[in-house]
Scaffold this motif. Structure first.
Motif, PDB file in Angstrom:
ATOM      1  N   PRO A 188      39.788   6.558  -3.261  1.00  0.00           N
ATOM      2  CA  PRO A 188      40.029   5.129  -3.023  1.00  0.00           C
ATOM      3  C   PRO A 188      41.375   4.654  -3.552  1.00  0.00           C
ATOM      4  CG  PRO A 188      37.801   5.493  -3.844  1.00  0.00           C
ATOM      5  CD  PRO A 188      38.515   6.803  -3.973  1.00  0.00           C
ATOM      6  N   ASP A 189      42.076   3.903  -2.713  1.00  0.00           N
ATOM      7  CA  ASP A 189      43.381   3.351  -3.064  1.00  0.00           C
ATOM      8  C   ASP A 189      43.313   1.835  -2.878  1.00  0.00           C
ATOM      9  OD1 ASP A 189      45.969   2.491  -3.299  1.00  0.00           O
ATOM     10  OD2 ASP A 189      46.819   3.914  -1.861  1.00  0.00           O
ATOM     11  N   PRO A 190      43.320   1.067  -3.965  1.00  0.00           N
ATOM     12  CA  PRO A 190      43.205  -0.393  -3.844  1.00  0.00           C
ATOM     13  C   PRO A 190      44.275  -1.020  -2.942  1.00  0.00           C
ATOM     14  CG  PRO A 190      42.893   0.284  -6.131  1.00  0.00           C
ATOM     15  CD  PRO A 190      43.364   1.499  -5.378  1.00  0.00           C
ATOM     16  N   GLU A 191      45.441  -0.384  -2.839  1.00  0.00           N
ATOM     17  CA  GLU A 191      46.516  -0.924  -2.010  1.00  0.00           C
ATOM     18  C   GLU A 191      46.292  -0.672  -0.520  1.00  0.00           C
ATOM     19  OE1 GLU A 191      49.054  -2.785  -3.088  1.00  0.00           O
ATOM     20  OE2 GLU A 191      48.124  -2.705  -5.071  1.00  0.00           O
ATOM     21  N   HIS A 192      45.487   0.315  -0.200  1.00  0.00           N
ATOM     22  CA  HIS A 192      45.313   0.695   1.207  1.00  0.00           C
ATOM     23  C   HIS A 192      43.833   0.866   1.576  1.00  0.00           C
ATOM     24  CE1 HIS A 192      49.382   2.210   0.055  1.00  0.00           C
ATOM     25  NE2 HIS A 192      49.712   1.643   1.202  1.00  0.00           N
ATOM     26  N   THR A 233      19.605  12.380   1.699  1.00  0.00           N
ATOM     27  CA  THR A 233      19.895  13.801   1.602  1.00  0.00           C
ATOM     28  C   THR A 233      21.268  14.001   0.972  1.00  0.00           C
ATOM     29  OG1 THR A 233      20.771  13.777   3.865  1.00  0.00           O
ATOM     30  CG2 THR A 233      18.452  14.369   3.602  1.00  0.00           C
ATOM     31  N   PRO A 234      21.544  15.182   0.426  1.00  0.00           N
ATOM     32  CA  PRO A 234      22.781  15.372  -0.352  1.00  0.00           C
ATOM     33  C   PRO A 234      24.064  14.953   0.357  1.00  0.00           C
ATOM     34  CG  PRO A 234      21.308  17.214  -0.720  1.00  0.00           C
ATOM     35  CD  PRO A 234      20.678  16.381   0.361  1.00  0.00           C
ATOM     36  N   HIS A 235      24.300  15.466   1.567  1.00  0.00           N
ATOM     37  CA  HIS A 235      25.563  15.152   2.236  1.00  0.00           C
ATOM     38  C   HIS A 235      25.627  13.697   2.680  1.00  0.00           C
ATOM     39  CE1 HIS A 235      25.977  19.674   3.082  1.00  0.00           C
ATOM     40  NE2 HIS A 235      26.897  19.336   2.194  1.00  0.00           N
ATOM     41  N   SER A 236      24.501  13.141   3.120  1.00  0.00           N
ATOM     42  CA  SER A 236      24.517  11.739   3.542  1.00  0.00           C
ATOM     43  C   SER A 236      24.764  10.822   2.349  1.00  0.00           C
ATOM     44  CB  SER A 236      23.207  11.372   4.245  1.00  0.00           C
ATOM     45  OG  SER A 236      22.107  11.435   3.364  1.00  0.00           O
ATOM     46  N   LEU A 237      24.222  11.182   1.191  1.00  0.00           N
ATOM     47  CA  LEU A 237      24.473  10.400  -0.021  1.00  0.00           C
ATOM     48  C   LEU A 237      25.940  10.485  -0.434  1.00  0.00           C
ATOM     49  CD1 LEU A 237      21.280  11.275  -2.076  1.00  0.00           C
ATOM     50  CD2 LEU A 237      21.943   8.990  -1.304  1.00  0.00           C
ATOM     51  N   GLU A 238      26.534  11.665  -0.274  1.00  0.00           N
ATOM     52  CA  GLU A 238      27.956  11.821  -0.610  1.00  0.00           C
ATOM     53  C   GLU A 238      28.829  10.983   0.313  1.00  0.00           C
ATOM     54  OE1 GLU A 238      27.415  16.380  -2.308  1.00  0.00           O
ATOM     55  OE2 GLU A 238      28.401  16.027  -0.376  1.00  0.00           O
ATOM     56  N   ALA A 239      28.466  10.945   1.612  1.00  0.00           N
ATOM     57  CA  ALA A 239      29.224  10.121   2.551  1.00  0.00           C
ATOM     58  C   ALA A 239      29.088   8.642   2.195  1.00  0.00           C
ATOM     59  CB  ALA A 239      28.737  10.369   3.981  1.00  0.00           C
ATOM     60  N   MET A 240      27.870   8.218   1.842  1.00  0.00           N
ATOM     61  CA  MET A 240      27.657   6.833   1.439  1.00  0.00           C
ATOM     62  C   MET A 240      28.452   6.508   0.180  1.00  0.00           C
ATOM     63  SD  MET A 240      24.099   4.832   0.496  1.00  0.00           S
ATOM     64  CE  MET A 240      23.905   5.690  -1.085  1.00  0.00           C
ATOM     65  N   GLU A 241      28.455   7.429  -0.782  1.00  0.00           N
ATOM     66  CA  GLU A 241      29.195   7.222  -2.026  1.00  0.00           C
ATOM     67  C   GLU A 241      30.681   7.037  -1.743  1.00  0.00           C
ATOM     68  OE1 GLU A 241      29.831   7.055  -6.271  1.00  0.00           O
ATOM     69  OE2 GLU A 241      28.043   6.854  -5.013  1.00  0.00           O
ATOM     70  N   GLY A 242      31.231   7.847  -0.830  1.00  0.00           N
ATOM     71  CA  GLY A 242      32.641   7.725  -0.480  1.00  0.00           C
ATOM     72  C   GLY A 242      32.957   6.388   0.158  1.00  0.00           C
ATOM     73  N   MET A 243      32.066   5.928   1.050  1.00  0.00           N
ATOM     74  CA  MET A 243      32.266   4.635   1.704  1.00  0.00           C
ATOM     75  C   MET A 243      32.208   3.496   0.691  1.00  0.00           C
ATOM     76  SD  MET A 243      29.845   2.677   4.490  1.00  0.00           S
ATOM     77  CE  MET A 243      29.897   4.013   5.684  1.00  0.00           C
ATOM     78  N   LEU A 244      31.196   3.504  -0.173  1.00  0.00           N
ATOM     79  CA  LEU A 244      31.057   2.445  -1.163  1.00  0.00           C
ATOM     80  C   LEU A 244      32.245   2.412  -2.118  1.00  0.00           C
ATOM     81  CD1 LEU A 244      27.257   2.781  -2.063  1.00  0.00           C
ATOM     82  CD2 LEU A 244      28.320   1.082  -0.560  1.00  0.00           C
ATOM     83  N   ALA A 245      32.753   3.588  -2.477  1.00  0.00           N
ATOM     84  CA  ALA A 245      33.885   3.657  -3.405  1.00  0.00           C
ATOM     85  C   ALA A 245      35.133   3.015  -2.795  1.00  0.00           C
ATOM     86  CB  ALA A 245      34.166   5.106  -3.786  1.00  0.00           C
ATOM     87  N   VAL A 246      35.360   3.252  -1.494  1.00  0.00           N
ATOM     88  CA  VAL A 246      36.518   2.646  -0.834  1.00  0.00           C
ATOM     89  C   VAL A 246      36.362   1.131  -0.780  1.00  0.00           C
ATOM     90  CG1 VAL A 246      37.756   2.439   1.357  1.00  0.00           C
ATOM     91  CG2 VAL A 246      37.120   4.701   0.501  1.00  0.00           C
ATOM     92  N   LEU A 247      35.164   0.657  -0.432  1.00  0.00           N
ATOM     93  CA  LEU A 247      34.921  -0.785  -0.390  1.00  0.00           C
ATOM     94  C   LEU A 247      35.065  -1.406  -1.778  1.00  0.00           C
ATOM     95  CD1 LEU A 247      31.858  -0.891   2.035  1.00  0.00           C
ATOM     96  CD2 LEU A 247      34.172  -1.699   2.523  1.00  0.00           C
ATOM     97  N   LYS A 248      34.604  -0.680  -2.783  1.00  0.00           N
ATOM     98  CA  LYS A 248      34.712  -1.172  -4.159  1.00  0.00           C
ATOM     99  C   LYS A 248      36.171  -1.338  -4.560  1.00  0.00           C
ATOM    100  CE  LYS A 248      32.166  -1.975  -7.968  1.00  0.00           C
ATOM    101  NZ  LYS A 248      31.072  -2.977  -8.019  1.00  0.00           N
ATOM    102  N   ALA A 249      37.016  -0.422  -4.077  1.00  0.00           N
ATOM    103  CA  ALA A 249      38.441  -0.496  -4.395  1.00  0.00           C
ATOM    104  C   ALA A 249      39.087  -1.743  -3.819  1.00  0.00           C
ATOM    105  CB  ALA A 249      39.157   0.755  -3.877  1.00  0.00           C
ATOM    106  N   GLY A 250      38.441  -2.330  -2.796  1.00  0.00           N
ATOM    107  CA  GLY A 250      38.971  -3.550  -2.198  1.00  0.00           C
ATOM    108  C   GLY A 250      38.664  -4.797  -2.990  1.00  0.00           C
TER     109      GLY A 250
END
Length: 253
Positions: free
Chosen positions: A98-102, A135-152
């Motif tokens: 996650p990049d808060p600028e982008h 499931t493991p991979h779906s949770l990882e994908a969700m975690e990545g999405m939430l982290a990017v949104l959190k950076a905003g």
């Protein structure tokens, strides 16, 4: 019933949801190649070439040259198999650091990635409707999405509820794209014929009965899949930020 694939050595296990019966360790397979991965490989191949409706335990067993009963030492049932296939596909997804600028660009690229990955697997996306990641991979994908949104810097409510909207939008778009590609493969030229007929149909509508539709014919038929999908991305991104600003103005965030 199948055994959950073990996590990587440096990763803790994902807990079993309360509604799912804990999976027992698989019995030794009769054939060395009969593994969970081999079963999922074949299941995904069937979906990729023929669509989700063609997937069955019997069909997978035939392709593996074994009996359907042999699969149940590894996979509980068809629903369990679909879950494994979806998790495999979720493993193809990745979000950047996650990049808060982008973060906005990162989020839009992530949504395009979700759409394109599911669309590559024909109509598999429809199996994902109504599912919450567990499931493991779906949770990882969700975690990545939430982290990017959190950076905003968005409020948690906007992040959590927007994640539902984002997943639904990208999955729906993928389903339409994959379904069209499947139909095109089964009936070459179908896409061009269909949209040509749709354009002619709307052009022939009686103006006195459908004056607004007829007056908007050009706008209704403009833009390809990418143009319209990107428009939706912009609307969602602008909407998230506007909602967040309203929450802050009202002292809710």
């Amino acid at each position: 019933m199948r055994a959950e694939p073990p996590p990587a050595a440096d990763q803790p296990e994902v807990p079993t949801p309360g509604w799912r019966t804990p999976r027992k360790a698989a019995r030794p397979p009769r054939r060395a190649r009969l593994t969970v991965d081999a079963i999922v490989d074949v299941a995904l191949e069937i979906v990729d070439t023929e669509g989700l409706d063609a997937l069955s335990m019997r069909r997978v067993a035939q392709k593996l040259d074994t009996g359907a009963a042999s699969l149940y030492a590894h996979v509980a049932n068809k629903e369990d198999l679909i879950e494994l296939v979806l998790d495999r596909v979720s493993g193809e997804m990745s979000f950047p650091e996650p990049d808060p600028e982008h973060w906005g660009d990162q989020m839009q690229e992530g949504m395009r990635q979700i759409r394109d990955i599911y669309a590559r697997h024909r109509d598999l996306a429809k199996a994902n409707f109504g599912r919450i990641p567990t499931t493991p991979h779906s949770l990882e994908a969700m975690e990545g999405m939430l982290a990017v949104l959190k950076a905003g810097g968005l409020p948690d409510k906007v992040i959590a509820w927007s994640a539902d909207l984002i997943a639904l939008y990208a999955t729906s778009a993928a389903y339409e794209m994959g379904l069209r590609e499947l139909r095109e493969e089964q009936n070459p030229g179908w896409t061009e014929r269909y949209y040509g007929q749709i354009g002619a149909f709307f052009a022939a509508l009686p103006k006195e009965r459908f004056p607004v539709s007829v007056s908007m014919l050009d706008a209704l038929t403009q833009g390809d899949d990418n143009d319209r999908f990107d428009f939706g991305l912009d609307v969602i991104m602008l909407g998230m930020q506007a909602y967040a600003e309203r929450m802050r103005a009202n002292g809710e965030a």
